[in-house]
Design a protein around this motif. Structure first.
Motif, PDB file in Angstrom:
ATOM      1  N   VAL A  81      74.094  66.047  -8.785  1.00  0.00           N
ATOM      2  CA  VAL A  81      75.511  66.064  -8.746  1.00  0.00           C
ATOM      3  C   VAL A  81      75.993  67.666  -8.573  1.00  0.00           C
ATOM      4  CG1 VAL A  81      77.707  65.636 -10.088  1.00  0.00           C
ATOM      5  CG2 VAL A  81      75.692  64.238 -10.300  1.00  0.00           C
ATOM      6  N   LEU A  82      76.780  67.964  -7.618  1.00  0.00           N
ATOM      7  CA  LEU A  82      77.250  69.246  -7.339  1.00  0.00           C
ATOM      8  C   LEU A  82      78.799  68.993  -7.430  1.00  0.00           C
ATOM      9  CD1 LEU A  82      77.169  72.208  -6.708  1.00  0.00           C
ATOM     10  CD2 LEU A  82      76.966  71.420  -4.187  1.00  0.00           C
ATOM     11  N   CYS A  83      79.511  69.828  -8.161  1.00  0.00           N
ATOM     12  CA  CYS A  83      80.848  69.649  -8.183  1.00  0.00           C
ATOM     13  C   CYS A  83      81.556  70.746  -7.123  1.00  0.00           C
ATOM     14  CB  CYS A  83      81.479  69.826  -9.613  1.00  0.00           C
ATOM     15  SG  CYS A  83      80.673  68.663 -10.854  1.00  0.00           S
ATOM     16  N   PHE A  84      82.839  70.303  -7.035  1.00  0.00           N
ATOM     17  CA  PHE A  84      83.583  71.084  -5.828  1.00  0.00           C
ATOM     18  C   PHE A  84      85.167  71.278  -6.548  1.00  0.00           C
ATOM     19  CE2 PHE A  84      80.322  69.389  -3.572  1.00  0.00           C
ATOM     20  CZ  PHE A  84      79.682  70.746  -2.737  1.00  0.00           C
ATOM     21  N   ALA A  85      85.951  71.887  -5.668  1.00  0.00           N
ATOM     22  CA  ALA A  85      87.447  71.864  -5.981  1.00  0.00           C
ATOM     23  C   ALA A  85      88.174  70.879  -5.052  1.00  0.00           C
ATOM     24  CB  ALA A  85      88.028  73.536  -5.501  1.00  0.00           C
ATOM     25  N   GLY A  86      87.868  69.780  -5.513  1.00  0.00           N
ATOM     26  CA  GLY A  86      88.559  68.828  -5.002  1.00  0.00           C
ATOM     27  C   GLY A  86      87.525  68.034  -3.836  1.00  0.00           C
ATOM     28  N   ALA A  87      87.877  66.882  -3.240  1.00  0.00           N
ATOM     29  CA  ALA A  87      87.136  66.453  -2.204  1.00  0.00           C
ATOM     30  C   ALA A  87      87.024  67.109  -0.964  1.00  0.00           C
ATOM     31  CB  ALA A  87      87.510  64.780  -2.259  1.00  0.00           C
ATOM     32  N   GLU A  88      88.254  67.709  -0.640  1.00  0.00           N
ATOM     33  CA  GLU A  88      88.253  68.414   0.816  1.00  0.00           C
ATOM     34  C   GLU A  88      87.226  69.416   0.696  1.00  0.00           C
ATOM     35  OE1 GLU A  88      89.057  69.442   4.342  1.00  0.00           O
ATOM     36  OE2 GLU A  88      90.167  67.838   3.490  1.00  0.00           O
ATOM     37  N   GLU A  89      87.127  70.459  -0.187  1.00  0.00           N
ATOM     38  CA  GLU A  89      86.108  71.347  -0.191  1.00  0.00           C
ATOM     39  C   GLU A  89      84.724  70.795  -0.009  1.00  0.00           C
ATOM     40  OE1 GLU A  89      84.613  75.462  -2.607  1.00  0.00           O
ATOM     41  OE2 GLU A  89      84.939  73.432  -3.833  1.00  0.00           O
ATOM     42  N   ALA A  90      84.624  69.703  -0.632  1.00  0.00           N
ATOM     43  CA  ALA A  90      83.258  69.103  -0.381  1.00  0.00           C
ATOM     44  C   ALA A  90      82.830  68.505   0.703  1.00  0.00           C
ATOM     45  CB  ALA A  90      83.002  67.836  -1.656  1.00  0.00           C
ATOM     46  N   LEU A  91      84.054  68.080   1.435  1.00  0.00           N
ATOM     47  CA  LEU A  91      83.770  67.194   2.645  1.00  0.00           C
ATOM     48  C   LEU A  91      83.368  68.711   3.749  1.00  0.00           C
ATOM     49  CD1 LEU A  91      85.888  64.946   4.239  1.00  0.00           C
ATOM     50  CD2 LEU A  91      85.330  66.522   5.592  1.00  0.00           C
ATOM     51  N   TYR A  92      84.227  69.446   3.624  1.00  0.00           N
ATOM     52  CA  TYR A  92      84.181  70.604   4.575  1.00  0.00           C
ATOM     53  C   TYR A  92      82.891  71.302   4.497  1.00  0.00           C
ATOM     54  CZ  TYR A  92      85.211  75.217   6.777  1.00  0.00           C
ATOM     55  OH  TYR A  92      85.179  76.483   7.185  1.00  0.00           O
ATOM     56  N   LEU A  93      82.388  71.512   3.131  1.00  0.00           N
ATOM     57  CA  LEU A  93      81.044  72.156   3.160  1.00  0.00           C
ATOM     58  C   LEU A  93      80.001  71.440   3.522  1.00  0.00           C
ATOM     59  CD1 LEU A  93      81.477  74.549   0.157  1.00  0.00           C
ATOM     60  CD2 LEU A  93      81.520  75.162   2.411  1.00  0.00           C
ATOM     61  N   ALA A  94      80.005  70.038   3.361  1.00  0.00           N
ATOM     62  CA  ALA A  94      79.074  69.210   3.655  1.00  0.00           C
ATOM     63  C   ALA A  94      78.890  69.201   5.142  1.00  0.00           C
ATOM     64  CB  ALA A  94      79.153  67.799   3.267  1.00  0.00           C
ATOM     65  N   TRP A 232      83.269  65.825  -6.487  1.00  0.00           N
ATOM     66  CA  TRP A 232      81.954  65.971  -6.467  1.00  0.00           C
ATOM     67  C   TRP A 232      81.087  65.247  -5.384  1.00  0.00           C
ATOM     68  CZ3 TRP A 232      84.761  63.604 -10.187  1.00  0.00           C
ATOM     69  CH2 TRP A 232      84.618  62.093 -10.286  1.00  0.00           C
ATOM     70  N   ILE A 233      79.921  65.576  -4.996  1.00  0.00           N
ATOM     71  CA  ILE A 233      78.884  64.835  -4.128  1.00  0.00           C
ATOM     72  C   ILE A 233      77.765  64.519  -5.263  1.00  0.00           C
ATOM     73  CG2 ILE A 233      77.321  65.274  -2.368  1.00  0.00           C
ATOM     74  CD1 ILE A 233      79.184  66.582  -0.662  1.00  0.00           C
ATOM     75  N   VAL A 234      77.246  63.458  -4.931  1.00  0.00           N
ATOM     76  CA  VAL A 234      75.874  62.892  -5.482  1.00  0.00           C
ATOM     77  C   VAL A 234      75.191  62.665  -4.515  1.00  0.00           C
ATOM     78  CG1 VAL A 234      74.972  61.495  -7.096  1.00  0.00           C
ATOM     79  CG2 VAL A 234      77.445  61.987  -7.446  1.00  0.00           C
ATOM     80  N   CYS A 235      73.931  63.353  -4.459  1.00  0.00           N
ATOM     81  CA  CYS A 235      72.756  63.335  -3.504  1.00  0.00           C
ATOM     82  C   CYS A 235      71.426  63.663  -3.955  1.00  0.00           C
ATOM     83  CB  CYS A 235      73.111  64.048  -2.181  1.00  0.00           C
ATOM     84  SG  CYS A 235      71.808  64.058  -1.168  1.00  0.00           S
ATOM     85  N   ARG A 236      70.600  62.511  -3.991  1.00  0.00           N
ATOM     86  CA  ARG A 236      69.051  62.643  -4.533  1.00  0.00           C
ATOM     87  C   ARG A 236      68.370  63.405  -3.853  1.00  0.00           C
ATOM     88  NH1 ARG A 236      66.896  57.464  -4.998  1.00  0.00           N
ATOM     89  NH2 ARG A 236      68.450  56.323  -3.719  1.00  0.00           N
TER      90      ARG A 236
END
Length: 376
Positions: A81-94, A232-236
């Motif tokens: 699990v990696l946490c972000f400042a909202g879903a938008e930051e997670a989507l952008y960085l991914a 957050w993003i969850v990825c194994r």
């Protein structure tokens, strides 16, 4: 990376979201007061809240929050699990980490604009449109046909924003298997998971279907806590998660300590919060059904299968853009017209608008809309 276009939804909201009298297009479930959320905290989290110091937090996220998120999964652990400042930051960085010039991505439409504009700023993207004639169904054969040797990402969002569509669990499993066979990352936006009209249709998290898939979630939508700004993003695949963490060093670096602790309380109490929000949606749905049933020649209405937004058709001769503009200007009722959800990837409906079902007591907004229609 090329320059990103204006974010149409946020530009529209910047004009109307906090000035319109009735926010009838809200994409989140009803929020709660701080005191209500704190009442859901266990003893250790209440003590942690009282003793909280306002220093920096871990880039990966609060360990207790990551543990709580992992417990919502079948196969993932807190290290996934990696946490972000909202879903938008997670989507952008991914997308920045997963894609490079020369790569290719496949994105399902309609969508939250960043789902296509961020990858489009990096590489070639093919859209696969949900079919409104079949309840916004996803054609897996179309996805398969869109794949190329250089496809790196397939991006989906279910329950879908803005349509409220779901796909069968078998289709999501087949999509994960297809991506694994081709060495493609499945990026699954799951921010409305838990708000299905029929809980039996709740999809598994993509991270539980594939070790390479990414599951995106946030406190904002199904939990109705957008003010926390925690996603957050969850990825194994922990090597990928490490790359995402290093990319985060260039954006938020870390989340706010109060936000993550409150998010920890919310995720640990998510069963109760989601049950509350599903009950609210169940109570609201008949009000929307009755409104649309009273105007059969003006709207084509189908309630969402999941989430708290729907995408009905407007059948009036003036067109949906004029309808939405005059409605908010004259009656103070805010809806989002089809132009906000247009796509650069596929033809998109031009006669629809997004409506939100997740806020408490929509009756005054629906009454204002009814009165305005009657006075036209």
């Amino acid at each position: 990376m090329t320059a990103l276009p204006d974010f149409r939804l946020e530009t529209y909201f910047s004009r109307w979201e906090f000035t319109a009298r009735y926010h009838l297009t809200a994409s989140d479930a009803q929020s709660m007061r701080m005191t209500e959320l704190l009442e859901l905290a266990d003893e250790s989290d209440r003590e942690a809240w009282e003793a909280l110091t306002l220093g920096y937090t871990e880039t990966y996220g609060d360990p207790g929050l990551r543990q709580a998120i992992a417990e919502t999964c079948v196969l993932a652990g807190p290290e996934d699990v990696l946490c972000f400042a909202g879903a938008e930051e997670a989507l952008y960085l991914a997308m920045r980490v997963l894609l490079s010039p020369g790569d290719h991505a496949v994105v399902v439409t309609p969508n939250y604009q960043a789902a296509e504009t961020v990858p489009l700023a990096i590489c070639e993207v093919t859209g696969v449109a949900l079919d409104p004639a079949r309840g916004w169904a996803l054609d897996l054969d179309e996805v398969r046909a869109a794949l190329r040797p250089n496809t790196r990402v397939v991006s989906v969002n279910f329950p879908n924003n803005p349509t409220g569509a779901l796909i069968p669990a078998a289709d999501l499993a087949a999509l994960a298997e297809l991506c694994d066979e081709r060495g493609i990352r499945l990026f699954s936006d799951e921010v409305y998971r838990g708000l299905e009209a029929d809980p039996a249709t709740t999809l598994p998290q993509a991270t539980d279907l594939s070790p390479s898939a990414l599951s995106l979630n946030v406190t904002s939508k199904a939990l109705g806590l957008p003010g926390l700004r925690v996603g957050w993003i969850v990825c194994r695949d922990r090597e990928l998660l490490s790359r995402l963490e290093r990319a985060k060093h260039y954006t938020s670096i870390c989340n706010s300590a109060p936000g993550e602790l409150l998010a920890r309380i919310a995720v640990k109490a998510s069963d109760r919060i989601l049950a509350r929000n599903r009950a609210l949606l169940a109570a609201n749905r008949p009000l929307f059904d009755a409104f649309f049933a009273a105007h059969p020649g003006l709207f084509d209405w189908h309630p969402p299968a999941g989430g708290c937004v729907a995408f009905p058709r407007y059948l009036g001769p003036d067109g949906v853009e004029r309808f939405c503009t005059e409605l908010v200007e004259q009656a103070g009722v805010l809806l989002l017209p089809a132009s906000v959800f247009r796509s650069e990837l596929t033809p998109a409906p031009t006669d629809r608008f997004r409506i939100g079902l997740g806020r408490r007591d929509p009756a005054p907004a629906l009454a204002a809309l009814t009165d305005w229609l009657a006075a036209r």
